[in-house]
Write an enzyme that holds these catalytic residues in place. Structure first.
Site, PDB file in Angstrom:
ATOM      1  N   GLU A 131       0.843  -1.206   0.000  1.00 18.58           N
ATOM      2  CA  GLU A 131       0.000   0.000   0.000  1.00 18.58           C
ATOM      3  C   GLU A 131       0.875   1.251   0.000  1.00 18.58           C
ATOM      4  OE1 GLU A 131      -2.505   2.344   3.363  1.00 18.58           O
ATOM      5  OE2 GLU A 131      -2.787   0.168   3.282  1.00 18.58           O
ATOM      6  N   HIS A 132       1.974   1.218   0.763  1.00 21.14           N
ATOM      7  CA  HIS A 132       2.891   2.365   0.789  1.00 21.14           C
ATOM      8  C   HIS A 132       3.657   2.488  -0.533  1.00 21.14           C
ATOM      9  CE1 HIS A 132       2.914   3.939   4.997  1.00 21.14           C
ATOM     10  NE2 HIS A 132       2.254   2.810   5.196  1.00 21.14           N
TER      11      HIS A 132
ATOM     12  N   GLU B  47       5.357   4.392  11.254  1.00 23.89           N
ATOM     13  CA  GLU B  47       3.907   4.275  11.377  1.00 23.89           C
ATOM     14  C   GLU B  47       3.531   3.207  12.392  1.00 23.89           C
ATOM     15  OE1 GLU B  47      -0.022   3.832   8.477  1.00 23.89           O
ATOM     16  OE2 GLU B  47       1.932   4.426   7.663  1.00 23.89           O
TER      17      GLU B  47
END
Length: 590
Positions: free
Chosen positions: A82-83, A159
């Protein structure tokens, strides 16, 4: 009107209505909602859209993959990818991709859950072709250079550290870890930090090749979109997506076993405790899902910032206000393809953990036994408002379409949801809640300050036969005290026969000391005061309104219920003490 503000995105034709004619019923608005059209390409990829006539649109690709499809070694790969989606593609490096998105005034985003992954873009309706082109590149030809992977590795680790400070997320992740221990649903979406440090480019490539398959993808769009145009764009950009698996090794989800258990993470440096308790819930496609949603709406939610105080509709919320039980709570139901979690999460001070746990369980048992017509009517209205409120905009509508196609194979219209909600009755709520809650082993997760003595337990089985045995046994033990009751016969004579029996029973329990040993310490003063008559001016207002006994908030006046509740409280406290002692021994060995 409020209706127009909510449904303007669903029915633009309402703009033509004159002010005096803008009274459209709730049922008419549901029937007039736009249709969701669905087309399947030759490779199995599905295209779904809802045209609302807006000048903007949201288009995205929803994929049936997530942390549940990962193993211990690659847990977190989906989140890592996703990143990587924003680091550029083979045709558009990161700078060029960002310029393309900004020049369109668009917003590109993505998310990963336990069973779904989504990449979507909100843009002007006229830029739909360019948006679909960029999405196809992000998914099919994402740049996975070693330099970009190393750069994103540090971002992912930061994160992970930020998420650890979100105690609600930590608590719910721990709840999944203990409830589905030893199964893929126990994996967190972000994965452990050890995996974030060791995932390689080949791990990410293998993940894409294994799960990014056309039959598991849905190209969804909502807003100012034309379905035929969207299908044409899908054929141009996604026809090359493979539908075959290497060696025909099609991944099959293994059943995820629910385990009633508990996990605690004590940290006395934290100001509050986060507690989550859940039982196994219904799957997304189960017919039981709607009654459980209504049940959760009945319990509701609460936060200290809410207005209303003691006038809140939820009984548990009123208790939270009056007794200062917690800072917030939320009833939730997380549904997956073959199972779910039905639970309550709350944030409380360490001195109120036990009380809040008690009343949360009490709210569940009320759903199984005493839920009323008015409770269900209120829950239905709250649920309908929530379902409609979540679809206020093209992005939530698009997300709803994508998830529905993956879960159900079709988009369930609001009119159908409304009909299924209307069909729920109090008897149905009681039966379904009993099926999932009554006498089930829950999973409990606790994070924060205090002893966190929220040990796992069984709800007491109160079948009629069990009740008879227990009551007979208790009454046999209490017979010696029957002759010590000093109630005046004149006072008893003024009461009806059933009430006389209840008064004598409570008096026997009180004088024998049984209540003193089983009820919490804060009730002892009430018991002592109850032994001596008091002037009317000292009688609590609640008692003046008709309450016959001031033992606790909800002590029943039926001797049968009193004895069962006493046995239940004794059983729960014994198990909690034994569990605490066991955990202390384990801690000493370490």
């Amino acid at each position: 009107s409020y209706f127009l503000s909510v449904f303007l995105s669903i029915q633009p034709i309402l703009l033509s209505l004159r002010r005096g004619q803008a009274s459209v019923s709730y049922a008419q608005s549901l029937v007039g909602a736009p249709e969701t059209r669905l087309t399947t390409l030759e490779n199995g990829l599905r295209v779904a859209s809802e045209e609302t006539g807006h000048g903007t649109c949201t288009v995205g690709l929803w994929i049936s993959t997530g942390s549940r499809y990962e193993n211990e070694k690659n847990n977190g790969a989906g989140f890592f990818l996703e990143h990587m989606a924003f680091k550029g593609t083979k045709n558009h490096p990161q700078t060029a991709l960002e310029q393309q998105v900004e020049s369109m005034g668009a917003h590109l985003s993505a998310y990963t859950s336990r069973e779904h992954t989504a990449y979507y873009m909100k843009t002007l309706a006229k830029d739909l072709p360019k948006a679909v082109e960029l999405l196809s590149e992000v998914v099919q030809s994402c740049s996975l250079s070693e330099a970009d992977i190393e750069q994103q590795r540090s971002v992912v680790l930061r994160e992970l550290e930020e998420v650890e400070s979100n105690l609600q997320e930590v608590c719910l992740d721990l709840l999944h870890a203990t409830a589905f221990q030893g199964t893929p649903l126990g994996h967190s979406v972000l994965g452990p930090s050890s995996n974030a440090r060791t995932l390689t480019r080949q791990d990410l490539v293998d993940y894409i090749n294994s799960h990014y398959k056309a039959p598991r993808m849905v190209l969804a769009a909502a807003g100012g979109v034309n379905h035929e145009e969207l299908v044409g764009l899908a054929k141009s950009h996604f026809s090359g997506v493979s539908f075959e698996y290497e060696g025909d090794a099609v991944p099959v989800l293994s059943p995820c076993r629910f385990t009633g258990s508990e996990i605690r993470m004590r940290d006395d440096g934290l100001p509050l405790a986060h507690i989550a308790i859940a039982v196994e819930g219904a799957s997304a496609a189960s017919p039981d899902i709607v009654p459980l949603m209504v049940a959760n709406s009945i319990i509701g939610s609460f936060d200290l910032t809410y207005g209303g105080g003691k006038h809140l509709s939820s009984r548990l919320a009123r208790l939270a206000v009056e007794e200062k039980l917690c800072h917030s709570f939320q009833a939730f139901h997380s549904s997956y393809s073959d199972t779910g979690l039905l639970g309550i999460h709350f944030v409380a001070d360490k001195h109120y953990i036990e009380d809040m746990m008690h009343w949360s369980q009490n709210a569940w048992m009320n759903l199984c036994t005493t839920v009323t017509e008015s409770d269900v009517a209120r829950g239905k209205n709250a649920l309908k408002a929530s379902l409609i409120g979540q679809l206020n905009g093209t992005t939530p509508i698009c997300d709803d379409i994508g998830r529905h196609i993956l879960n159900y194979g079709r988009r369930i219209p609001l009119a159908e949801w409304n009909a299924r909600i209307d069909a729920v009755t109090p008897r149905m709520v009681r039966d379904i809640c009993s099926k999932y809650i009554y006498d089930k082993c829950p999973a409990v997760a606790a994070v924060g300050v205090g002893k966190l003595a929220v040990a796992y337990f069984h709800f007491v089985n109160t079948l009629l036969t069990m009740r008879s045995v227990r009551v007979c046994f208790c009454l046999a033990l209490l017979l010696p005290w029957c002759f010590q009751s000093q109630r005046s016969s004149a006072a008893l004579a003024r009461l009806d026969e059933d009430t006389q029996g209840d008064v004598l029973a409570i008096d026997i329990l009180n004088r024998s000391g049984v209540l003193n040993s089983l009820l919490r310490s804060e009730h002892h003063t009430v018991l002592r005061q109850a032994r001596a008559p008091r002037p009317a001016s000292q009688v609590p207002k609640r008692a003046q309104l008709g309450s016959r006994f001031a033992l606790s908030l909800d002590v029943p006046t039926s001797i049968l219920s009193v004895l069962i509740d006493l046995a239940k409280n004794q059983d729960m406290r014994t198990k909690a003490a034994a569990n605490a002692e066991l955990m202390a021994r384990i801690g000493k060995r370490k």
